[in-house]
Every structure is written in structure tokens, then in C-alpha cells.
Design a protein around this motif. Structure first.
Motif, PDB file in Angstrom:
ATOM      1  N   PRO A  67      -5.718  -6.987   8.753  1.00  0.00           N
ATOM      2  CA  PRO A  67      -4.794  -8.111   8.895  1.00  0.00           C
ATOM      3  C   PRO A  67      -4.183  -8.506   7.552  1.00  0.00           C
ATOM      4  O   PRO A  67      -4.864  -8.513   6.520  1.00  0.00           O
ATOM      5  CB  PRO A  67      -5.688  -9.234   9.444  1.00  0.00           C
ATOM      6  N   THR A  68      -2.896  -8.815   7.571  1.00  0.00           N
ATOM      7  CA  THR A  68      -2.171  -9.194   6.357  1.00  0.00           C
ATOM      8  C   THR A  68      -1.313 -10.413   6.641  1.00  0.00           C
ATOM      9  O   THR A  68      -0.478 -10.390   7.552  1.00  0.00           O
ATOM     10  CB  THR A  68      -1.271  -8.043   5.875  1.00  0.00           C
ATOM     11  N   SER A  69      -1.531 -11.462   5.876  1.00  0.00           N
ATOM     12  CA  SER A  69      -0.674 -12.641   5.930  1.00  0.00           C
ATOM     13  C   SER A  69       0.158 -12.680   4.655  1.00  0.00           C
ATOM     14  O   SER A  69      -0.040 -11.881   3.736  1.00  0.00           O
ATOM     15  CB  SER A  69      -1.515 -13.915   6.066  1.00  0.00           C
ATOM     16  N   TYR A  70       1.107 -13.616   4.590  1.00  0.00           N
ATOM     17  CA  TYR A  70       1.995 -13.697   3.430  1.00  0.00           C
ATOM     18  C   TYR A  70       2.122 -15.129   2.943  1.00  0.00           C
ATOM     19  O   TYR A  70       2.098 -16.081   3.736  1.00  0.00           O
ATOM     20  CB  TYR A  70       3.380 -13.156   3.781  1.00  0.00           C
ATOM     21  N   TRP A  71       2.276 -15.254   1.633  1.00  0.00           N
ATOM     22  CA  TRP A  71       2.537 -16.542   0.982  1.00  0.00           C
ATOM     23  C   TRP A  71       3.848 -16.449   0.222  1.00  0.00           C
ATOM     24  O   TRP A  71       4.033 -15.585  -0.628  1.00  0.00           O
ATOM     25  CB  TRP A  71       1.398 -16.901   0.029  1.00  0.00           C
ATOM     26  N   ILE A  72       4.783 -17.365   0.548  1.00  0.00           N
ATOM     27  CA  ILE A  72       6.112 -17.409  -0.071  1.00  0.00           C
ATOM     28  C   ILE A  72       6.279 -18.779  -0.726  1.00  0.00           C
ATOM     29  O   ILE A  72       6.539 -19.774  -0.034  1.00  0.00           O
ATOM     30  CB  ILE A  72       7.233 -17.206   0.975  1.00  0.00           C
ATOM     31  N   PRO A  73       6.153 -18.891  -2.045  1.00  0.00           N
ATOM     32  CA  PRO A  73       6.229 -20.209  -2.683  1.00  0.00           C
ATOM     33  C   PRO A  73       7.623 -20.822  -2.726  1.00  0.00           C
ATOM     34  O   PRO A  73       7.747 -22.041  -2.900  1.00  0.00           O
ATOM     35  CB  PRO A  73       5.707 -19.943  -4.100  1.00  0.00           C
ATOM     36  N   ARG A  74       8.669 -19.996  -2.583  1.00  0.00           N
ATOM     37  CA  ARG A  74      10.052 -20.507  -2.610  1.00  0.00           C
ATOM     38  C   ARG A  74      10.795 -19.942  -1.399  1.00  0.00           C
ATOM     39  O   ARG A  74      11.305 -18.829  -1.430  1.00  0.00           O
ATOM     40  CB  ARG A  74      10.765 -20.094  -3.905  1.00  0.00           C
ATOM     41  N   HIS A  75      10.861 -20.722  -0.343  1.00  0.00           N
ATOM     42  CA  HIS A  75      11.495 -20.285   0.901  1.00  0.00           C
ATOM     43  C   HIS A  75      13.012 -20.301   0.713  1.00  0.00           C
ATOM     44  O   HIS A  75      13.615 -21.340   0.453  1.00  0.00           O
ATOM     45  CB  HIS A  75      11.094 -21.247   2.028  1.00  0.00           C
ATOM     46  N   SER A  76      13.657 -19.125   0.836  1.00  0.00           N
ATOM     47  CA  SER A  76      15.106 -19.051   0.664  1.00  0.00           C
ATOM     48  C   SER A  76      15.643 -17.855   1.429  1.00  0.00           C
ATOM     49  O   SER A  76      14.890 -16.969   1.854  1.00  0.00           O
ATOM     50  CB  SER A  76      15.477 -18.925  -0.812  1.00  0.00           C
ATOM     51  N   ARG A  77      16.964 -17.804   1.559  1.00  0.00           N
ATOM     52  CA  ARG A  77      17.615 -16.668   2.220  1.00  0.00           C
ATOM     53  C   ARG A  77      17.493 -15.379   1.412  1.00  0.00           C
ATOM     54  O   ARG A  77      17.690 -14.299   1.953  1.00  0.00           O
ATOM     55  CB  ARG A  77      19.100 -16.994   2.463  1.00  0.00           C
ATOM     56  N   ARG A  78      17.172 -15.485   0.144  1.00  0.00           N
ATOM     57  CA  ARG A  78      16.944 -14.283  -0.656  1.00  0.00           C
ATOM     58  C   ARG A  78      15.632 -13.609  -0.260  1.00  0.00           C
ATOM     59  O   ARG A  78      15.476 -12.408  -0.457  1.00  0.00           O
ATOM     60  CB  ARG A  78      16.911 -14.652  -2.137  1.00  0.00           C
ATOM     61  N   VAL A  79      14.697 -14.394   0.264  1.00  0.00           N
ATOM     62  CA  VAL A  79      13.395 -13.861   0.662  1.00  0.00           C
ATOM     63  C   VAL A  79      13.347 -13.595   2.165  1.00  0.00           C
ATOM     64  O   VAL A  79      12.956 -12.506   2.599  1.00  0.00           O
ATOM     65  CB  VAL A  79      12.268 -14.825   0.254  1.00  0.00           C
ATOM     66  N   PHE A  80      13.745 -14.558   2.966  1.00  0.00           N
ATOM     67  CA  PHE A  80      13.733 -14.421   4.428  1.00  0.00           C
ATOM     68  C   PHE A  80      15.063 -13.799   4.850  1.00  0.00           C
ATOM     69  O   PHE A  80      16.055 -14.489   5.059  1.00  0.00           O
ATOM     70  CB  PHE A  80      13.524 -15.785   5.089  1.00  0.00           C
ATOM     71  N   VAL A  81      15.068 -12.475   4.947  1.00  0.00           N
ATOM     72  CA  VAL A  81      16.308 -11.729   5.147  1.00  0.00           C
ATOM     73  C   VAL A  81      16.336 -11.059   6.526  1.00  0.00           C
ATOM     74  O   VAL A  81      15.289 -10.814   7.142  1.00  0.00           O
ATOM     75  CB  VAL A  81      16.485 -10.649   4.053  1.00  0.00           C
ATOM     76  N   GLU A  82      17.542 -10.748   6.989  1.00  0.00           N
ATOM     77  CA  GLU A  82      17.692 -10.069   8.278  1.00  0.00           C
ATOM     78  C   GLU A  82      17.052  -8.679   8.257  1.00  0.00           C
ATOM     79  O   GLU A  82      16.428  -8.249   9.233  1.00  0.00           O
ATOM     80  CB  GLU A  82      19.176  -9.949   8.631  1.00  0.00           C
ATOM     81  N   ARG A  83      17.198  -7.979   7.140  1.00  0.00           N
ATOM     82  CA  ARG A  83      16.650  -6.632   7.024  1.00  0.00           C
ATOM     83  C   ARG A  83      16.223  -6.405   5.572  1.00  0.00           C
ATOM     84  O   ARG A  83      17.039  -6.561   4.658  1.00  0.00           O
ATOM     85  CB  ARG A  83      17.705  -5.596   7.435  1.00  0.00           C
ATOM     86  N   VAL A  84      14.983  -6.013   5.362  1.00  0.00           N
ATOM     87  CA  VAL A  84      14.514  -5.782   3.998  1.00  0.00           C
ATOM     88  C   VAL A  84      15.174  -4.525   3.427  1.00  0.00           C
ATOM     89  O   VAL A  84      15.504  -3.589   4.156  1.00  0.00           O
ATOM     90  CB  VAL A  84      12.973  -5.649   3.947  1.00  0.00           C
ATOM     91  N   ASP A  85      15.370  -4.506   2.116  1.00  0.00           N
ATOM     92  CA  ASP A  85      16.013  -3.359   1.467  1.00  0.00           C
ATOM     93  C   ASP A  85      15.107  -2.140   1.456  1.00  0.00           C
ATOM     94  O   ASP A  85      15.590  -0.996   1.441  1.00  0.00           O
ATOM     95  CB  ASP A  85      16.415  -3.720   0.036  1.00  0.00           C
ATOM     96  N   MET A  86      13.798  -2.353   1.440  1.00  0.00           N
ATOM     97  CA  MET A  86      12.847  -1.254   1.515  1.00  0.00           C
ATOM     98  C   MET A  86      11.585  -1.772   2.184  1.00  0.00           C
ATOM     99  O   MET A  86      11.116  -2.864   1.862  1.00  0.00           O
ATOM    100  CB  MET A  86      12.521  -0.708   0.125  1.00  0.00           C
ATOM    101  N   VAL A  87      11.031  -1.029   3.112  1.00  0.00           N
ATOM    102  CA  VAL A  87       9.816  -1.445   3.805  1.00  0.00           C
ATOM    103  C   VAL A  87       8.600  -1.016   2.983  1.00  0.00           C
ATOM    104  O   VAL A  87       8.382   0.168   2.740  1.00  0.00           O
ATOM    105  CB  VAL A  87       9.731  -0.833   5.222  1.00  0.00           C
ATOM    106  N   CYS A  88       7.833  -2.005   2.564  1.00  0.00           N
ATOM    107  CA  CYS A  88       6.557  -1.757   1.879  1.00  0.00           C
ATOM    108  C   CYS A  88       5.422  -2.157   2.820  1.00  0.00           C
ATOM    109  O   CYS A  88       4.660  -1.307   3.278  1.00  0.00           O
ATOM    110  CB  CYS A  88       6.492  -2.541   0.578  1.00  0.00           C
ATOM    111  N   GLY A  89       5.327  -3.444   3.129  1.00  0.00           N
ATOM    112  CA  GLY A  89       4.416  -3.892   4.172  1.00  0.00           C
ATOM    113  C   GLY A  89       5.056  -3.681   5.525  1.00  0.00           C
ATOM    114  O   GLY A  89       6.234  -3.991   5.729  1.00  0.00           O
TER     115      GLY A  89
END
Length: 239
Positions: A126-148
Motif C-alpha cells: 500500500p502507498t499513500s501520498y503527502w502533498i504539502p502544497r496543493h496546486s494544479r502543478r501537482v494535481f494534473v490531468e495526466r502525469v508527464d511520466m508514471v513512476c508510482g
């Protein structure tokens, strides 16, 4: 005792990722997740195992309590007995995470941390995520590269699960029919409009939006006096 701060709500939201987890290895990556994991161990997840990131199991105060050689660590990873909380430079509506680059990977605009262990983490435990600065730069429609790996790419991997995404604005999960991201709760003082403005895709939103639970008096005492007495948490989430 003064009321909880936004940072302390974030600590509680991260800690809740390990509620009733049993004897699993917590691998929090980042300050707020680390405080949350230690708080969980001290309260509602007493069997949680904490690591120094190298070869020791440690108590919440950092003193050694066991030995975890790397070969044993890998066995836990591939058997679903670890719960990681990672960061994300980008994350999309299905939970795909990017920490490698911004732009085309063959000629990126910006080089980031690199893929590292993200695929193994997400497919094997199981993997959860922590995002300290919620923005459109982070929460995107499609990631540029899939890592997780997200729910649309996991292909039924046995231990793949993304319990939650915590940001400085709220808590999110994937409890929807298509396993896309859903708003699970808002931190106090945050409006739905602010979340929508800061998110680059459409979230599933319940009819009644819960508020992230408040720390108990004892949890606040532990955060402020035991786990993080110097207040380092405010450097990551100031509000």
C-alpha cells in the motif's frame, strides 16, 4: 491549550493512513508523514513498525528496538507488509505519481528526483501520498511520466492499494466505481471552491463533505510535547 493548527490536522490525516494497520512497516517520506506515523504508533496503531531508513527498527523516540537487514526489508516490501507514504511532483485522478521529470522524458524541461523505487512501492505494498502544497502543478490531468502506478495501470497487482492522498487542503481517496480520486474530507477553513481551483481535474465530491477529524487533547499533547516539541511541522504547513 490552543486549538489545532492546519499542520496538526495534516499530521492527524497522515496518521490515519496507518490506523489499525497491525504489524506492518511504516515508511513515511517527509516531515508531516513521519510525525503522523510516530503519533499513530503512540496511539491507535501500537503494533506499527518504524524504521530508521537503514537497518534498524526504532521506537517513536528514535531509539533502536530491533534489527531489519535489507534482505528482510525487501521480503516485507514484496509481500505487502509495508505501507509507504511518498511525495509527488505530479499526481493524476487515478493515482499515477510522477517524481522523475517535468515534460517529455526524452527531453525534459526539468529533471527531478528520478523514478527510484516508486514502481516497486506501488505494485507491492500500500502507498499513500503527502502533498504539502496543493496546486494544479501537482494535481494534473495526466502525469508527464508514471513512476508510482495508479489504479488504471495496476492490472490487478495483488498488493496495489492507494489508501489516501493528504494535502494541505484536504484528504482524498479512490472509493469510486472507476477508482478515480474522490474528496474524502476538507481541513477546517478550506472551501470546496479553493480545492477545485487548485486541482487540474474533476474530483468526485460527496453530497455532504466531511471535515478532517480534529486531534484529541492527548494527540495534541503528544504532537506538541513528545513527537515534535520544536514545532518543525509549521515549516511545512504554516497555516
Amino acid at each position: 491549550m490552543t486549538g489545532p493548527t492546519r499542520a496538526e490536522y495534516c499530521v492527524i490525516a497522515c496518521a490515519e493512513a496507518w490506523r489499525d494497520a497491525g504489524e506492518v512497516l511504516a515508511s513515511p517520506m517527509g516531515l508531516i508523514p513521519s510525525i503522523g506515523a510516530r503519533l499513530a504508533r503512540l496511539t491507535f496503531a501500537p503494533d506499527l513498525l518504524l524504521t530508521d531508513g537503514e537497518a534498524l527498527l526504532v521506537r517513536p523516540d528514535g531509539t533502536p528496538e530491533g534489527w531489519l537487514p535489507y534482505r528482510e526489508h525487501l521480503a516485507w516490501v514484496t509481500a505487502g507488509r509495508r505501507h509507504v507514504m511518498m511525495g509527488a511532483s505530479q499526481i493524476d485522478r487515478f493515482g499515477n505519481q510522477n517524481i522523475a521529470c517535468i515534460g517529455d522524458w526524452e527531453r525534459p524541461e526539468r529533471q527531478l528526483l528520478g523514478v527510484r523505487g516508486a514502481p516497486v512501492n506501488t505494485l507491492n505494498n500500500p502507498t499513500s501520498y503527502w502533498i504539502p502544497r496543493h496546486s494544479r502543478r501537482v494535481f494534473v490531468e495526466r502525469v508527464d511520466m508514471v513512476c508510482g502506478v495508479g489504479y488504471d495501470r495496476a492490472a490487478g497487482a495483488r498488493y496495489h492499494r492507494i489508501p489516501r492522498v493528504v494535502s494541505d487542503l484536504g484528504v482524498f481517496d479512490f472509493a469510486t466505481p472507476d477508482r478515480s480520486m474522490r474528496l474524502a474530507s476538507l481541513h477546517p477553513g478550506v472551501t470546496m471552491e479553493r480545492v477545485e481551483e487548485a486541482t487540474g481535474f474533476e474530483l468526485t465530491v460527496p453530497d455532504e463533505i466531511p471535515v478532517t477529524r480534529e486531534p484529541t487533547g492527548e494527540e495534541l499533547r503528544l504532537i506538541r510535547e513528545v513527537v515534535d516539541p520544536t514545532g518543525t511541522r509549521t515549516g511545512e504547513v504554516a497555516a
